[in-house]
Design a protein around this motif. Structure first.
Motif, PDB file in Angstrom:
ATOM      1  N   GLY A 126       0.788  -1.227   0.000  1.00 58.03           N
ATOM      2  CA  GLY A 126       0.000   0.000   0.000  1.00 58.03           C
ATOM      3  C   GLY A 126       0.818   1.273   0.000  1.00 58.03           C
ATOM      4  N   LEU A 127       2.139   1.172  -0.115  1.00 56.16           N
ATOM      5  CA  LEU A 127       2.984   2.372  -0.150  1.00 56.16           C
ATOM      6  C   LEU A 127       3.046   2.935  -1.564  1.00 56.16           C
ATOM      7  N   PRO A 128       2.926   4.239  -1.724  1.00 55.60           N
ATOM      8  CA  PRO A 128       3.027   4.834  -3.058  1.00 55.60           C
ATOM      9  C   PRO A 128       4.482   4.912  -3.516  1.00 55.60           C
ATOM     10  N   ASN A 129       4.671   4.952  -4.823  1.00 53.55           N
ATOM     11  CA  ASN A 129       5.976   5.228  -5.434  1.00 53.55           C
ATOM     12  C   ASN A 129       7.009   4.128  -5.249  1.00 53.55           C
ATOM     13  N   ILE A 130       6.608   2.939  -4.799  1.00 52.12           N
ATOM     14  CA  ILE A 130       7.540   1.818  -4.799  1.00 52.12           C
ATOM     15  C   ILE A 130       6.887   0.640  -5.513  1.00 52.12           C
ATOM     16  N   GLU A 131       7.725  -0.224  -6.069  1.00 48.78           N
ATOM     17  CA  GLU A 131       7.222  -1.352  -6.853  1.00 48.78           C
ATOM     18  C   GLU A 131       7.055  -2.613  -6.017  1.00 48.78           C
ATOM     19  N   GLY A 132       7.732  -2.675  -4.890  1.00 53.32           N
ATOM     20  CA  GLY A 132       7.611  -3.835  -4.031  1.00 53.32           C
ATOM     21  C   GLY A 132       8.627  -3.785  -2.909  1.00 53.32           C
ATOM     22  N   ILE A 133       8.490  -4.724  -1.975  1.00 57.54           N
ATOM     23  CA  ILE A 133       9.341  -4.786  -0.792  1.00 57.54           C
ATOM     24  C   ILE A 133       9.989  -6.159  -0.718  1.00 57.54           C
TER      25      ILE A 133
ATOM     26  N   TRP B 237      11.675  -4.941  20.879  1.00 58.98           N
ATOM     27  CA  TRP B 237      10.822  -5.292  19.737  1.00 58.98           C
ATOM     28  C   TRP B 237      10.585  -4.076  18.853  1.00 58.98           C
ATOM     29  N   GLU B 238      11.035  -4.166  17.586  1.00 60.57           N
ATOM     30  CA  GLU B 238      10.771  -3.125  16.595  1.00 60.57           C
ATOM     31  C   GLU B 238       9.930  -3.715  15.467  1.00 60.57           C
ATOM     32  N   GLU B 239       9.043  -2.922  14.912  1.00 56.81           N
ATOM     33  CA  GLU B 239       8.262  -3.404  13.761  1.00 56.81           C
ATOM     34  C   GLU B 239       7.769  -2.243  12.921  1.00 56.81           C
ATOM     35  N   PHE B 240       7.536  -2.546  11.633  1.00 62.99           N
ATOM     36  CA  PHE B 240       6.876  -1.637  10.711  1.00 62.99           C
ATOM     37  C   PHE B 240       5.431  -2.098  10.544  1.00 62.99           C
ATOM     38  N   ILE B 241       4.517  -1.161  10.542  1.00 59.75           N
ATOM     39  CA  ILE B 241       3.116  -1.425  10.208  1.00 59.75           C
ATOM     40  C   ILE B 241       2.825  -0.647   8.925  1.00 59.75           C
ATOM     41  N   PHE B 242       2.528  -1.389   7.860  1.00 63.56           N
ATOM     42  CA  PHE B 242       2.338  -0.792   6.544  1.00 63.56           C
ATOM     43  C   PHE B 242       0.862  -0.428   6.328  1.00 63.56           C
ATOM     44  N   PRO B 243       0.577   0.377   5.294  1.00 58.65           N
ATOM     45  CA  PRO B 243      -0.805   0.799   5.047  1.00 58.65           C
ATOM     46  C   PRO B 243      -1.802  -0.351   4.943  1.00 58.65           C
ATOM     47  N   GLU B 244      -1.385  -1.496   4.398  1.00 51.04           N
ATOM     48  CA  GLU B 244      -2.306  -2.614   4.237  1.00 51.04           C
ATOM     49  C   GLU B 244      -2.470  -3.446   5.503  1.00 51.04           C
ATOM     50  N   ASP B 245      -1.639  -3.207   6.522  1.00 54.66           N
ATOM     51  CA  ASP B 245      -1.719  -3.953   7.772  1.00 54.66           C
ATOM     52  C   ASP B 245      -2.792  -3.386   8.688  1.00 54.66           C
TER      53      ASP B 245
ATOM     54  N   TYR C  41      -4.230  -1.429  11.586  1.00 57.97           N
ATOM     55  CA  TYR C  41      -3.784  -0.173  12.204  1.00 57.97           C
ATOM     56  C   TYR C  41      -2.816   0.596  11.314  1.00 57.97           C
ATOM     57  N   GLY C  42      -2.743   0.239  10.030  1.00 57.17           N
ATOM     58  CA  GLY C  42      -1.877   0.961   9.112  1.00 57.17           C
ATOM     59  C   GLY C  42      -2.420   2.348   8.792  1.00 57.17           C
ATOM     60  N   VAL C  43      -1.527   3.229   8.373  1.00 60.28           N
ATOM     61  CA  VAL C  43      -1.866   4.607   8.003  1.00 60.28           C
ATOM     62  C   VAL C  43      -1.743   4.724   6.484  1.00 60.28           C
ATOM     63  N   PRO C  44      -2.768   5.194   5.782  1.00 61.54           N
ATOM     64  CA  PRO C  44      -2.711   5.264   4.321  1.00 61.54           C
ATOM     65  C   PRO C  44      -1.463   5.978   3.818  1.00 61.54           C
ATOM     66  N   GLY C  45      -0.715   5.315   2.942  1.00 58.10           N
ATOM     67  CA  GLY C  45       0.434   5.922   2.293  1.00 58.10           C
ATOM     68  C   GLY C  45       1.666   6.089   3.168  1.00 58.10           C
ATOM     69  N   LYS C  46       1.627   5.610   4.426  1.00 52.65           N
ATOM     70  CA  LYS C  46       2.729   5.866   5.344  1.00 52.65           C
ATOM     71  C   LYS C  46       3.087   4.597   6.124  1.00 52.65           C
ATOM     72  N   ILE C  47       4.196   4.671   6.853  1.00 54.69           N
ATOM     73  CA  ILE C  47       4.676   3.553   7.663  1.00 54.69           C
ATOM     74  C   ILE C  47       4.601   3.936   9.134  1.00 54.69           C
ATOM     75  N   ARG C  48       3.964   3.094   9.906  1.00 54.44           N
ATOM     76  CA  ARG C  48       3.956   3.293  11.361  1.00 54.44           C
ATOM     77  C   ARG C  48       5.082   2.451  11.969  1.00 54.44           C
ATOM     78  N   TYR C  49       5.999   3.117  12.656  1.00 48.66           N
ATOM     79  CA  TYR C  49       7.104   2.435  13.328  1.00 48.66           C
ATOM     80  C   TYR C  49       6.788   2.305  14.813  1.00 48.66           C
ATOM     81  N   LYS C  50       7.010   1.101  15.345  1.00 48.20           N
ATOM     82  CA  LYS C  50       6.770   0.863  16.772  1.00 48.20           C
ATOM     83  C   LYS C  50       7.991   0.190  17.395  1.00 48.20           C
ATOM     84  N   LYS C  51       8.343   0.652  18.579  1.00 47.98           N
ATOM     85  CA  LYS C  51       9.416   0.014  19.356  1.00 47.98           C
ATOM     86  C   LYS C  51       8.951  -0.116  20.796  1.00 47.98           C
TER      87      LYS C  51
END
Length: 267
Positions: A162-169, A213-221, A223-233
């Motif tokens: 769900g991230l804009p401007n990238i082709e994949g992860i 514990w660190e993690e990324f929460i992506f837009p499609e996850d 609690y994700g935020v549209p177009g952005k990455i939520r970082y949690k530690k």
């Protein structure tokens, strides 16, 4: 032992021992090698398919990077390649049987938006590295190297989440089979056909005592935020169970991928 303490330890152990659902784990041990009947792809370029499992036997064919092979069997002979000792494998290529050094065979093949990525290993001193070769349309390739904090890992192509401007992860996903082993992994984003290393996230724990514990929460996850990455530690310590003396700290932030960098989101 109090029920609360048992629950706490079991929860942390679950985190320590959990494994992901990807197909294949890669590691430095023999049981992580290639299996008979498996279709694999060459990591090396201009690889010599040899008549016998030695470096001076007759050359049957010279093969390009990405060429498909079928594994027949592993041979006891080995040879060092990029600091790692690899066995020879008997393989077939379009009906021709011969031998190839295991280090010249890609650990796996991942395709992100039509770009083929192949993977190898290297070692310098005590440091393990993952080598990534991304193929170009003209048959050449670009190589990247990234240091591994854990010698056991999965390779996952996640889409763009769900991230804009990238082709994949591409996610180098560490396997943690025991407490105290480095977990988490390395994220690389593909943009305009090239991979860019984005972040190293750590997940470690010592049952009932400490966790980080660190993690990324992506837009499609969730609690994700549209177009952005939520970082949690989150960091937790248990000093004294009887006294319920615990300490926990949390950090969260919203990030955006901009100009090949992760940046704090702006209002």
């Amino acid at each position: 032992m109090k029920a609360k303490q048992i629950l706490s330890i079991l929860t942390i152990l679950t985190i320590c021992l959990s494994t992901k659902a990807q197909e294949k784990v890669h590691c430095i041990y023999e049981d992580c090698g290639f299996e008979p009947g498996q279709t694999v792809y060459l990591f090396g370029d201009q690889v010599q398919l040899r008549e016998a499992p030695t470096t001076n036997s007759k050359v049957l064919k010279t093969l390009s990077i990405g060429s498909p092979l079928v594994i027949q069997e592993k041979h006891e002979n080995s040879w060092p390649y990029k600091g790692v000792d690899h066995p020879f494998y008997r393989v077939t290529y379009k009906g021709v049987a011969g031998y190839v050094l295991g280090g010249l065979i890609s650990l796996e093949k991942k395709v992100i938006n039509d770009v083929v990525h192949l993977f190898g290993r290297s070692k310098t001193g005590d440091e393990d590295y993952l080598l990534i070769r991304s193929l170009k349309n003209d048959g050449s390739f670009i190589e990247k190297s990234t240091r591994l904090a854990n010698g056991q890992f999965y390779l996952s192509a996640l889409g763009n989440k769900g991230l804009p401007n990238i082709e994949g992860i591409l996610f180098i996903d560490y396997l943690t089979e025991a407490c105290g082993v480095e977990g988490g992994g390395i994220y690389l984003f593909q943009q305009e056909g090239a991979l860019h290393q984005v972040a190293r996230l750590s997940q470690t724990s010592d049952a009932g005592v400490y966790y980080y514990w660190e993690e990324f929460i992506f837009p499609e996850d969730q609690y994700g935020v549209p177009g952005k990455i939520r970082y949690k530690k989150e960091i937790g310590e248990n000093f004294n169970e009887a006294a319920e003396w615990e300490k926990m700290s949390k950090e969260t932030k919203i990030l955006v991928w901009n100009n090949l960098n992760l940046e704090l989101a702006q209002r």
